[in-house]
Design an enzyme around this catalytic site. Sequence first.
Site, PDB file in Angstrom:
ATOM      1  N   GLY A  38     118.477  -8.997  30.910  1.00  9.66           N
ATOM      2  CA  GLY A  38     117.172  -8.341  30.957  1.00  9.66           C
ATOM      3  C   GLY A  38     116.406  -8.596  32.244  1.00  9.66           C
ATOM      4  CE1 TYR A  41     107.243  -8.370  23.344  1.00  8.75           C
ATOM      5  CE2 TYR A  41     105.166  -7.911  24.441  1.00  8.75           C
ATOM      6  CZ  TYR A  41     106.413  -8.494  24.443  1.00  8.75           C
ATOM      7  OH  TYR A  41     106.835  -9.193  25.549  1.00  8.75           O
ATOM      8  CE  LYS A  79     107.289 -11.966  23.001  1.00  7.82           C
ATOM      9  NZ  LYS A  79     108.410 -12.851  23.357  1.00  7.82           N
TER      10      LYS A  79
HETATM   11  N1  SER Z   1     105.334  -6.521  29.883  1.00  7.00           N
HETATM   12  C1  SER Z   1     105.143  -6.608  28.473  1.00  7.00           C
HETATM   13  C2  SER Z   1     104.995  -5.263  27.873  1.00  7.00           C
HETATM   14  O1  SER Z   1     104.476  -4.408  28.509  1.00  7.00           O
HETATM   15  C3  SER Z   1     103.925  -7.442  28.169  1.00  7.00           C
HETATM   16  O2  SER Z   1     104.320  -8.712  27.833  1.00  7.00           O
HETATM   17  O3  SER Z   1     105.359  -5.055  26.775  1.00  7.00           O
END
Ligand code: SER
Length: 320
Positions: free
Chosen positions: A11, A142, A146
């Site tokens: 990644g 997301y 987290k």
């Molecule tokens: N770069 C990530 C996103 O845009 C943020 O942690 O999902």
Amino acid sequence: MQKILVTGAVGQIGSELTMVLRKRHGNENVIATGHKRKPYKTLLESGPFHFIDCTKINTVAEPVKRYKVDTIYHLASILSVVAEGQPQLAWNVNMIGLYNVLEVARNYKCRVFDPSSISAFGPTTPLNNTPQDTTQRPNTMYGVTKVAGELLCDYYFKRFGVDTRGVRYPGLISYKTLPSGGTTDYAVEIYYAAIKQRKYTCYLKKGTYLDMMYMPDALKAATDLMEANPAKLKHRNAFNVTAMSVAPEDFAAEIKKIIPGFTMDFKIDSLRQAIADSWPNNMDDTRAREEWGWQPEYDLESMTKDMIENISQKCKMKID
Ligand code: SER
């Protein structure tokens, strides 16, 4: 000598972090792992590489056992936009994956670096100068994974003594590997578009400030935190870290200094705009500076210069 396992090594962060760790600790001592994406030649040829699936604990445990791994950099994660499209998949990869890594770390006595993100904050968080310890009520899958991940890592430290550490990464900008499905991806796309087409259509509105960081600083944050004296760490999961707070028009203005013909227009994507609006404008990273000496090297100007130089070389395009 440390034995390190990197998940998500193909990644955006992992592809570069693996090479930094190999240089520092020796190629054979850093085991790169990926899921489906084909690894790059340099990653594949410079040291061990294995395909694993973090949602299946045995596939994580096997290389840890085989190579006697003592440190895991757990970078496998589904980013914000993809997670909104497939929340069940995001929960599975981000939460079950992390739980498996922590269980393996508990069983085989490994240290764990697990990155959190600006997404761990939400609309009720103070968006300016966002404190280290504050309200965290994100409204994206997301972000939910987290915050839960931060809590789970702290739990494993307190309950089982697993040495877990993490940072809340802002949008990360790099020229080597593209991000995959995040809200801050525009900050990488804009440079490629500026070099290839001299124009870019931005999906976030003018004035959308977000924390950003150049990849060399992001890698330094991970390795510095993992090398920090544990006695000095009052926090663990996860530290605010930032390098700059930038809106789309700031990138455009900086790019124009090097590519004067560059133009930018806007076509707003409502999903990504809503996500960006719920994230901080700029985080306060005093705790990281105080507890382990965090200090970024790149600002918008030096990063832009480096990005444009490197992407032009990569794409074999001249800037005139
Ligand atoms: N770069 C990530 C996103 O845009 C943020 O942690 O999902």
